[in-house]
Write a protein that holds these residues in place. Structure first.
Motif, PDB file in Angstrom:
ATOM      1  N   LEU A 106       0.817  -1.203   0.000  1.00  0.00           N
ATOM      2  CA  LEU A 106       0.000   0.000   0.000  1.00  0.00           C
ATOM      3  C   LEU A 106       0.858   1.262   0.000  1.00  0.00           C
ATOM      4  O   LEU A 106       0.533   2.256  -0.652  1.00  0.00           O
ATOM      5  N   HIS A 107       1.968   1.239   0.741  1.00  0.00           N
ATOM      6  CA  HIS A 107       2.857   2.403   0.790  1.00  0.00           C
ATOM      7  C   HIS A 107       3.524   2.665  -0.550  1.00  0.00           C
ATOM      8  O   HIS A 107       3.912   3.799  -0.847  1.00  0.00           O
ATOM      9  N   ARG A 108       3.673   1.615  -1.357  1.00  0.00           N
ATOM     10  CA  ARG A 108       4.329   1.784  -2.662  1.00  0.00           C
ATOM     11  C   ARG A 108       3.362   2.255  -3.746  1.00  0.00           C
ATOM     12  O   ARG A 108       3.780   2.668  -4.827  1.00  0.00           O
ATOM     13  N   LEU A 109       2.056   2.181  -3.486  1.00  0.00           N
ATOM     14  CA  LEU A 109       1.083   2.538  -4.518  1.00  0.00           C
ATOM     15  C   LEU A 109       0.980   4.053  -4.667  1.00  0.00           C
ATOM     16  O   LEU A 109       0.981   4.793  -3.684  1.00  0.00           O
ATOM     17  N   PRO A 110       0.856   4.563  -5.919  1.00  0.00           N
ATOM     18  CA  PRO A 110       0.566   5.991  -6.115  1.00  0.00           C
ATOM     19  C   PRO A 110      -0.838   6.307  -5.616  1.00  0.00           C
ATOM     20  O   PRO A 110      -1.767   5.537  -5.824  1.00  0.00           O
ATOM     21  N   THR A 111      -0.983   7.444  -4.956  1.00  0.00           N
ATOM     22  CA  THR A 111      -2.252   7.796  -4.320  1.00  0.00           C
ATOM     23  C   THR A 111      -2.994   8.837  -5.156  1.00  0.00           C
ATOM     24  O   THR A 111      -2.412   9.831  -5.572  1.00  0.00           O
ATOM     25  N   GLY A 112      -4.272   8.577  -5.398  1.00  0.00           N
ATOM     26  CA  GLY A 112      -5.105   9.514  -6.127  1.00  0.00           C
ATOM     27  C   GLY A 112      -6.123  10.163  -5.198  1.00  0.00           C
ATOM     28  O   GLY A 112      -6.150   9.900  -3.982  1.00  0.00           O
ATOM     29  N   GLU A 113      -6.984  11.015  -5.788  1.00  0.00           N
ATOM     30  CA  GLU A 113      -8.028  11.689  -5.031  1.00  0.00           C
ATOM     31  C   GLU A 113      -9.397  11.258  -5.534  1.00  0.00           C
ATOM     32  O   GLU A 113      -9.596  11.053  -6.736  1.00  0.00           O
ATOM     33  N   GLU A 114     -10.337  11.143  -4.598  1.00  0.00           N
ATOM     34  CA  GLU A 114     -11.668  10.650  -4.945  1.00  0.00           C
ATOM     35  C   GLU A 114     -12.371  11.576  -5.926  1.00  0.00           C
ATOM     36  O   GLU A 114     -13.046  11.127  -6.845  1.00  0.00           O
ATOM     37  N   LYS A 115     -12.184  12.917  -5.759  1.00  0.00           N
ATOM     38  CA  LYS A 115     -12.869  13.842  -6.664  1.00  0.00           C
ATOM     39  C   LYS A 115     -12.346  13.708  -8.090  1.00  0.00           C
ATOM     40  O   LYS A 115     -13.107  13.817  -9.056  1.00  0.00           O
ATOM     41  N   ASN A 116     -11.046  13.460  -8.254  1.00  0.00           N
ATOM     42  CA  ASN A 116     -10.502  13.237  -9.596  1.00  0.00           C
ATOM     43  C   ASN A 116     -10.988  11.916 -10.168  1.00  0.00           C
ATOM     44  O   ASN A 116     -11.219  11.792 -11.372  1.00  0.00           O
ATOM     45  N   PHE A 117     -11.120  10.923  -9.279  1.00  0.00           N
ATOM     46  CA  PHE A 117     -11.634   9.626  -9.735  1.00  0.00           C
ATOM     47  C   PHE A 117     -13.055   9.774 -10.275  1.00  0.00           C
ATOM     48  O   PHE A 117     -13.408   9.194 -11.304  1.00  0.00           O
ATOM     49  N   ASN A 118     -13.876  10.592  -9.591  1.00  0.00           N
ATOM     50  CA  ASN A 118     -15.246  10.819 -10.070  1.00  0.00           C
ATOM     51  C   ASN A 118     -15.256  11.551 -11.404  1.00  0.00           C
ATOM     52  O   ASN A 118     -16.114  11.327 -12.257  1.00  0.00           O
ATOM     53  N   LYS A 119     -14.281  12.468 -11.598  1.00  0.00           N
ATOM     54  CA  LYS A 119     -14.198  13.164 -12.882  1.00  0.00           C
ATOM     55  C   LYS A 119     -13.879  12.185 -14.007  1.00  0.00           C
ATOM     56  O   LYS A 119     -14.370  12.333 -15.130  1.00  0.00           O
ATOM     57  N   ILE A 120     -13.040  11.204 -13.722  1.00  0.00           N
ATOM     58  CA  ILE A 120     -12.711  10.184 -14.734  1.00  0.00           C
ATOM     59  C   ILE A 120     -13.971   9.418 -15.132  1.00  0.00           C
ATOM     60  O   ILE A 120     -14.209   9.145 -16.311  1.00  0.00           O
ATOM     61  N   ILE A 121     -14.802   9.093 -14.133  1.00  0.00           N
ATOM     62  CA  ILE A 121     -16.055   8.368 -14.420  1.00  0.00           C
ATOM     63  C   ILE A 121     -16.943   9.215 -15.326  1.00  0.00           C
ATOM     64  O   ILE A 121     -17.532   8.711 -16.301  1.00  0.00           O
ATOM     65  N   GLU A 122     -17.037  10.518 -15.024  1.00  0.00           N
ATOM     66  CA  GLU A 122     -17.869  11.391 -15.860  1.00  0.00           C
ATOM     67  C   GLU A 122     -17.301  11.490 -17.273  1.00  0.00           C
ATOM     68  O   GLU A 122     -18.052  11.574 -18.254  1.00  0.00           O
ATOM     69  N   TRP A 123     -15.984  11.478 -17.400  1.00  0.00           N
ATOM     70  CA  TRP A 123     -15.365  11.531 -18.735  1.00  0.00           C
ATOM     71  C   TRP A 123     -15.716  10.282 -19.536  1.00  0.00           C
ATOM     72  O   TRP A 123     -16.025  10.365 -20.727  1.00  0.00           O
ATOM     73  N   ILE A 124     -15.682   9.134 -18.883  1.00  0.00           N
ATOM     74  CA  ILE A 124     -16.029   7.885 -19.584  1.00  0.00           C
ATOM     75  C   ILE A 124     -17.495   7.912 -20.003  1.00  0.00           C
ATOM     76  O   ILE A 124     -17.857   7.456 -21.088  1.00  0.00           O
ATOM     77  N   LYS A 125     -18.369   8.479 -19.138  1.00  0.00           N
ATOM     78  CA  LYS A 125     -19.782   8.600 -19.522  1.00  0.00           C
ATOM     79  C   LYS A 125     -19.930   9.486 -20.752  1.00  0.00           C
ATOM     80  O   LYS A 125     -20.692   9.176 -21.677  1.00  0.00           O
ATOM     81  N   ALA A 126     -19.189  10.595 -20.758  1.00  0.00           N
ATOM     82  CA  ALA A 126     -19.257  11.489 -21.915  1.00  0.00           C
ATOM     83  C   ALA A 126     -18.771  10.791 -23.172  1.00  0.00           C
ATOM     84  O   ALA A 126     -19.320  10.976 -24.262  1.00  0.00           O
TER      85      ALA A 126
END
Length: 499
Positions: free
Chosen positions: A180-200
Motif C-alpha cells: 500500500l505504501h508503494r502505490l501511487p495515491t489519487g483523489e476521490e474527486k478526480n476519480f469521479n471526474k474520470i467516471i464522468e469523462w467515460i460517460k461522456a
C-alpha cells in the motif's frame, strides 16, 4: 469458465491468465429487448466504432494521465483490452482463495447494477482504500461494452481493519501494508471526474452511431436515385427496341430509330454525369470540406457539364458580394486576361435573377436579357448562363458559366439548377451543424458563467441530469447521488412533494 480469447491479440500476453473472468455469472450481458442493432445497423459492436488498437491506446493514455487501473470488456464479458496500470496489491489478494472470492462477489454486484440499467456502478474498499467503478458503453439501450477503472485513494480507514482483513484471507499484514505504501495515491474527486469523462465518451459513441445511421440513409437515397436512373434507362431501351421493329420496314424509319437511340444514349450519359457531379458534392460535404472547396467543386462540375471555358461563383457575406470561385481554361486566359466581375455587375445580375425567378441565359432562351455578368475586359465571352444560389433567403449567391460557342440549351439550365440545389442543401446542412455546435458551446459557457444549478428530466425515458453546481448548492459532491428521479424526491422537503 475460461472465455474464448482467439479473436483478441492479447491472448498471447504472459499475464493473460490472470485476466480471465472465471465466474460464469460474469460471462454474459444481454440487452433487455434482445436486439443487436441500431436502426438499420445490425450486430453492432464497440469495435465497429473504434479499432482495437485505438481503444487500447485511449485506455492506456487515460490510465497514464490519472494513475488509474483500467480494463474494457465487451457485452458478453470478454476482454477487449489488456489491463493498464494494474494495482499490484489486488494481485496479491487474488492469490488467496478468500481474497479472490471477495473480489468476484464485488464484481458480480457491480455487474448486476449495470444490468439493471444504471449508468455506473461504484464500490469503495475501506479496508484497502481502493475505489472501483464500471461504466457501461451503451447505444440505444444496447450494452456494447463495460469500462472498469480502479484507483488507490488511501490510506485505509484503519490499520485494525486491514489487519483483520489480512488475517481473514490468509495474507501477511506486513506485506499488504508495504504494498500500500508503494502505490501511487489519487483523489476521490478526480476519480469521479474520470467516471464522468467515460460517460461522456459513451455519449459520443452513441452520437457516432446516429451519424452512421444518417449517412446510411443518405447513401440509401443516392442508391435509390441510381436505381431510378437504371430503371428509366431500361424503360427507354424497351421503347427504342419496340420502335425498332416498326422502323425496320423502311430504310427511312430505320434511320430514325438510330437517331432516337443515339439521342437516348446521349440523354442517359448526360444524366449519369449529372448524378456523378451531385454525388461528388455530397461526398465532399461528408468529408467536411470547406465552403470554398465545395464552391470550386460545384463550379468545376457545372463547367464540365455545360462545356463552358469560363465560370464564377459569387456569394453575399456580411452584406458584401465576394467571388468565392473563378475558373477559366488556358485558352481563355491566353486570349483575354480574366478579371473578376465588378460588384455593380453582380448586383445587377442578382436583381434580375430575383425578378425573373428562374435562370437566365444568352443567346437563345432570354433573348431580351441585356445583362452580362462578365467584366467589360472579357468581350470574347459573350454567351453566358446564370442561376441563383438561394433557399429560404438563407444563402444569397450566383453561379455563372460563359463562353460556350453554340450558346446554352434548356438541358444546360436544368443541369446547372440541379447542381445549385444540391450545393445549397449540402451547404445549409453543413452550416446548420456548425451553428448548432456553436450554440451548444455558448449555452454551456452561459450556464457555467451564471453559476446556476441545473436539472433536466425526460419523463418518457426516465433519464434525469443534475449539474455539478446543482449538487454543490445543496451541499453535496458532484455525482454523490444517482441521476434518478428518486434522488430529487429524496432531497425535496416532504411538504413540497404533493405539489
Amino acid at each position: 469458465v475460461p472465455l474464448s480469447l482467439s479473436k483478441y491479440p492479447g491472448a498471447k500476453h504472459p499475464d493473460w491468465k490472470q485476466l480471465i473472468i472465471k465466474d460464469p455469472e460474469m460471462a454474459s450481458f444481454t440487452p433487455k429487448d434482445g436486439s443487436r442493432g441500431y436502426g438499420s445497423i445490425e450486430k453492432l459492436t464497440l469495435l465497429d466504432l473504434i479499432s482495437l488498437e485505438e481503444l487500447q491506446q485511449l485506455q492506456d493514455t487515460l490510465a497514464d494521465m490519472h494513475q488509474v487501473a483500467s480494463l474494457i470488456t465487451d457485452a458478453e464479458g470478454h476482454l477487449l483490452t489488456l489491463p493498464s496500470n494494474e494495482i499490484s496489491i489486488c494481485k496479491s489478494i487474488q492469490r488467496s482463495a478468500k481474497g479472490f472470492k471477495h473480489c468476484m462477489e464485488v464484481t458480480r454486484a457491480m455487474t448486476g447494477k449495470i444490468e439493471s440499467g444504471s449508468d455506473q456502478a461504484s464500490y469503495t474498499c475501506d479496508r484497502l482504500g481502493i475505489l472501483r467503478a464500471v461504466v457501461p458503453i451503451a447505444v440505444n439501450e444496447i450494452h456494447l461494452a463495460s469500462w472498469w477503472v480502479s484507483q488507490y485513494c488511501g490510506p485505509p480507514r484503519s490499520s485494525e481493519l486491514l489487519r483483520e482483513y489480512a488475517k481473514d484471507i490468509g495474507v501477511s499484514y506486513e506485506d499488504l501494508e508495504k504494498e500500500l505504501h508503494r502505490l501511487p495515491t489519487g483523489e476521490e474527486k478526480n476519480f469521479n471526474k474520470i467516471i464522468e469523462w467515460i460517460k461522456a465518451l459513451s455519449h459520443q459513441f452513441a452520437k457516432l452511431v446516429y451519424e452512421k445511421h444518417v449517412l446510411s440513409n443518405s447513401l440509401s437515397k443516392m442508391n435509390h436515385i441510381e436505381d431510378e436512373l437504371v430503371w428509366q434507362r431500361s424503360q427507354m431501351e424497351r421503347q427504342v427496341e419496340a420502335r425498332t421493329a416498326e422502323l425496320m420496314k423502311t430504310n427511312s424509319r430505320l434511320q430514325l430509330e438510330v437517331m432516337e437511340r443515339d439521342l437516348a444514349e446521349e440523354l442517359t450519359e448526360r444524366k449519369t454525369r449529372l448524378l456523378d457531379a451531385v454525388n461528388l458534392i455530397f461526398k465532399e460535404t461528408l468529408a467536411d470540406k470547406s465552403d470554398e472547396s465545395l464552391a470550386h467543386t460545384l463550379l468545376s462540375s457545372a463547367r464540365k457539364l455545360t462545356g463552358s471555358p469560363y465560370g464564377f461563383i459569387a456569394e453575399q457575406k456580411n452584406g458584401r458580394w465576394q467571388v468565392t470561385a473563378l475558373h477559366a481554361t488556358e485558352e481563355v486566359e491566353t486570349s483575354t486576361p480574366i478579371v473578376e466581375p465588378e460588384v455593380s455587375e453582380i448586383n445587377a445580375l442578382w436583381r434580375h435573377l430575383m425578378t425573373k425567378g428562374h435562370p437566365i441565359s444568352r443567346p437563345g432562351i432570354d433573348e431580351e436579357v441585356d445583362i452580362n455578368p462578365l467584366p467589360n475586359s472579357n468581350p470574347a465571352l459573350a454567351s453566358f448562363l446564370a442561376a441563383p444560389l438561394c433557399q429560404d433567403q438563407r444563402v444569397s449567391g450566383i453561379i455563372a458559366v460563359a463562353g460556350k460557342a453554340e450558346g446554352y440549351a434548356p438541358v444546360d439550365q436544368k443541369d446547372v439548377v440541379a447542381l445549385a440545389q444540391a450545393f445549397i442543401e449540402t451547404l445549409l446542412r453543413k452550416r446548420t451543424e456548425a451553428d448548432k455546435a456553436k450554440s451548444e458551446k455558448r449555452l454551456k459557457l452561459a450556464l457555467e458563467s451564471a453559476n446556476e444549478g441545473l436539472w433536466d428530466y425526460a419523463p418518457v425515458t426516465g433519464h434525469i441530469y443534475y449539474s455539478p453546481r446543482w449538487f454543490a448548492m445543496l451541499g453535496y459532491v458532484d455525482g454523490e447521488f444517482p441521476d434518478t428521479l428518486e434522488t430529487w424526491n429524496t432531497l425535496t422537503h416532504p411538504e413540497d412533494l404533493p405539489i
